[in-house]
Design a protein around this motif. Structure first.
Motif, PDB file in Angstrom:
ATOM      1  N   TRP A  22      -2.235   5.389  -4.966  1.00 54.89           N
ATOM      2  CA  TRP A  22      -2.628   4.409  -3.951  1.00 54.89           C
ATOM      3  C   TRP A  22      -2.741   3.000  -4.523  1.00 54.89           C
ATOM      4  N   ARG A  23      -2.973   2.891  -5.832  1.00 56.50           N
ATOM      5  CA  ARG A  23      -3.126   1.573  -6.457  1.00 56.50           C
ATOM      6  C   ARG A  23      -1.845   0.755  -6.403  1.00 56.50           C
ATOM      7  N   THR A  24      -0.710   1.420  -6.173  1.00 56.26           N
ATOM      8  CA  THR A  24       0.565   0.721  -6.084  1.00 56.26           C
ATOM      9  C   THR A  24       0.880   0.279  -4.658  1.00 56.26           C
ATOM     10  N   LEU A  25      -0.007   0.619  -3.703  1.00 57.96           N
ATOM     11  CA  LEU A  25       0.254   0.383  -2.285  1.00 57.96           C
ATOM     12  C   LEU A  25      -0.660  -0.707  -1.732  1.00 57.96           C
ATOM     13  N   PRO A  26      -0.325  -1.263  -0.585  1.00 58.15           N
ATOM     14  CA  PRO A  26      -1.208  -2.249   0.046  1.00 58.15           C
ATOM     15  C   PRO A  26      -2.557  -1.606   0.377  1.00 58.15           C
ATOM     16  N   GLU A 280      -2.541   2.703   8.089  1.00 59.39           N
ATOM     17  CA  GLU A 280      -1.101   2.480   7.926  1.00 59.39           C
ATOM     18  C   GLU A 280      -0.493   3.619   7.110  1.00 59.39           C
ATOM     19  N   LEU A 281       0.638   4.117   7.565  1.00 58.93           N
ATOM     20  CA  LEU A 281       1.260   5.265   6.909  1.00 58.93           C
ATOM     21  C   LEU A 281       1.674   4.963   5.479  1.00 58.93           C
ATOM     22  N   ASP A 282       1.999   3.699   5.200  1.00 62.06           N
ATOM     23  CA  ASP A 282       2.402   3.330   3.845  1.00 62.06           C
ATOM     24  C   ASP A 282       1.274   2.621   3.103  1.00 62.06           C
ATOM     25  N   GLY A 283       0.037   2.772   3.586  1.00 60.95           N
ATOM     26  CA  GLY A 283      -1.087   2.091   2.970  1.00 60.95           C
ATOM     27  C   GLY A 283      -1.839   2.961   1.982  1.00 60.95           C
ATOM     28  N   ALA A 284      -2.749   2.330   1.265  1.00 65.25           N
ATOM     29  CA  ALA A 284      -3.479   2.998   0.192  1.00 65.25           C
ATOM     30  C   ALA A 284      -4.415   4.085   0.707  1.00 65.25           C
ATOM     31  N   HIS A 285      -5.079   3.841   1.821  1.00 70.34           N
ATOM     32  CA  HIS A 285      -6.082   4.801   2.288  1.00 70.34           C
ATOM     33  C   HIS A 285      -5.452   6.132   2.687  1.00 70.34           C
ATOM     34  N   VAL A 313       0.176  13.572  10.933  1.00 76.16           N
ATOM     35  CA  VAL A 313       0.070  15.009  10.670  1.00 76.16           C
ATOM     36  C   VAL A 313       0.911  15.374   9.446  1.00 76.16           C
ATOM     37  N   ASP A 314       2.139  14.881   9.392  1.00 75.18           N
ATOM     38  CA  ASP A 314       3.012  15.203   8.257  1.00 75.18           C
ATOM     39  C   ASP A 314       2.425  14.703   6.942  1.00 75.18           C
ATOM     40  N   LYS A 315       1.782  13.546   6.977  1.00 77.10           N
ATOM     41  CA  LYS A 315       1.247  12.954   5.762  1.00 77.10           C
ATOM     42  C   LYS A 315      -0.067  13.607   5.342  1.00 77.10           C
ATOM     43  N   LEU A 316      -0.964  13.845   6.292  1.00 75.36           N
ATOM     44  CA  LEU A 316      -2.315  14.310   5.976  1.00 75.36           C
ATOM     45  C   LEU A 316      -2.468  15.822   6.052  1.00 75.36           C
ATOM     46  N   ASP A 317      -1.594  16.488   6.776  1.00 74.40           N
ATOM     47  CA  ASP A 317      -1.698  17.947   6.913  1.00 74.40           C
ATOM     48  C   ASP A 317      -0.327  18.583   6.741  1.00 74.40           C
TER      49      ASP A 317
END
Length: 456
Positions: A22-26, A280-285, A313-317
């Motif tokens: 995540w440190r490499t992301l916004p 955001e899907l491309d964000g750090a959180h 869903v695809d990203k978190l589960d």
């Protein structure tokens, strides 16, 4: 520059590199720390402190949430908009816990199923802001981001981000959790005692419409006693902690590797959610919380689309694990009946079974001409009704409710049986951020939700 704490060195370098990607992301909604070395030292100290919750407790909660997603339980999540260090007193913690327990008894009877009890407590110290600064009388200072970052007083000294507050946040959360565990395991949560508090509420002339339901619960409790129910077991309850996972200089050092499985758990709370401003899907959180074993919530506002939901869903589960993902809808009373059904329909096509709960508070705020941020109780109730109507129409499970509340007799939200009006707001408006339902309004909402649950 926003400075974030250094990685924690743990055994498996692959786990470390993954957790810290995540440190490499916004990364959004982080304070401007004036002293990078000081914030690094604070985070390093937090990394050495004991966990606040334990992996086994988190695993149990995940199984409970899976029950609720299947329609076999209901989740009640409540507590302060923003906890303060000064508000972490025994009396205030007790009264918040008491209010949630009172609501849970009513909801349990209405739903005829277990109610998962979860507090926005022991960590809800950081707040996202719409602007980095605040201007008053021509003076501009950093925005108040919660007690774990800076102070509310409008002075340069108070509004300066202070890394020492990170450590103070940890210790305040620890003492809060300690007291919560004592209250919920030591007899304070006895079903008979909690119900007796609700009887007093329903006997108030302003709440007579709920007297019938309170009487039904009373007869059920008496029947259980006569039938020899084990009230020793009913003196204790499971109670889980939650907060918005926002401040990375706190959440990252509180993340530990479970010795049983080698997987990361965020030990700052049992349940964490990601807000609208940081999902955001491309964000750090999203990246960071996707790697944790904790159950994770995501706020969805009226602009959320079915495609965005599927991507979340695809990203978190990705493994479609029961109990992993909760969607917290915050649509607004005027939009929920149109905005929610398409999301529910789309979710039926996914292999994932997220838990759906409603946040009827955040979509209904406005500011009065006198400058008070408030909400109308009737709008809160209407959004809850719209939530149930949408699920009935689509054939999905309305799984819970997420409410900003206090156990105190504040005057921050308009309406309710006490008929709080705009002139009354000034008499006891105490929130430093958003308005909360007071004790009476919270119980009134519980009885109204119980009616919706009974009608399912």
């Amino acid at each position: 520059m926003v400075h974030l704490s250094e990685p924690i060195v743990i055994a498996d370098p692959d786990v470390v590199s993954g957790l810290d990607y995540w440190r490499t992301l916004p990364v959004k909604q982080q304070p401007q720390w004036p002293d990078p070395d000081a914030v690094g030292a604070a985070s390093a100290e937090i990394a050495t402190l004991p966990p606040l919750v334990f992996a086994g407790e988190v695993d149990v909660l995940r199984s409970r949430i899976a029950q609720a997603a299947r329609g076999e339980a209901f989740l009640l999540q409540g507590g302060d908009c923003a906890e303060t260090f000064a508000g972490a007193t025994a009396d205030q913690i007790r009264d918040r816990v008491k209010t949630i327990l009172q609501m849970a008894v009513v909801l349990t009877y209405g739903a005829s199923m277990p109610v998962i009890k979860m507090g926005r407590m022991a960590g809800q110290f950081a707040k996202p802001r719409s602007s980095d600064t605040e201007t008053r009388g021509g003076v501009t200072l950093p925005a108040y981001r919660g007690d774990i970052v800076n102070g509310y007083d409008f002075t340069p000294e108070s509004r300066r981000a202070d890394p020492n507050r990170l450590v103070q946040g940890y210790h305040t959360a620890a003492s809060t959790l300690n007291l919560i565990r004592a209250f919920t395991q030591g007899g304070f949560a006895d079903l008979r005692q909690v119900h007796s508090w609700n009887k007093g509420f329903a006997e108030n002339p302003a709440n007579r419409r709920y007297e019938g339901l309170a009487g039904e619960i009373d007869r059920a409790v008496k029947f259980m006693e006569a039938a020899g129910a084990d009230f020793d077991e009913l003196r204790r309850v499971e109670f889980y902690s939650s907060h918005e996972g926002l401040l990375m200089d706190y959440e990252r050092p509180m993340t530990r590797i479970d010795s049983r499985t080698g997987t990361p758990y965020n030990t700052s709370a049992h349940f964490l959610w990601i807000g609208e401003r940081t999902r955001e899907l491309d964000g750090a959180h999203i990246d960071f919380f996707s790697r944790l074993r904790n159950p994770i919530g995501v706020k969805l506002g009226p602009s959320a689309t079915a495609e965005t939901m599927k991507q979340l869903v695809d990203k978190l589960d990705p493994n479609r694990e029961p109990g992993r993902l909760t969607f917290i809808t915050r649509m607004g009373a005027g939009q929920i009946r149109d905005a929610l059904p398409p999301l529910l329909e789309a979710s039926k096509e996914l292999e994932s079974t997220p838990l759906w709960i409603t946040d009827p508070m955040h979509g209904n705020g406005f500011t009065t001409p006198t400058g008070y941020k408030t909400r109308r109780f009737d709008d809160v109730v209407d959004e809850v009704k719209g939530f149930f109507e949408a699920h009935r129409a689509v054939g999905t499970h309305p799984g819970g409710i997420h409410v900003e509340l206090t156990g105190d007799d504040v005057t921050e939200c308009l309406g309710g049986s006490e008929q709080i009006d705009e002139a009354t707001l000034a008499t006891r408006y105490e929130s430093l951020c958003d308005p909360r339902l007071n004790h009476m309004q919270s119980l009134e909402l519980a009885f109204l939700v119980a009616e919706e649950l009974s009608a399912r």
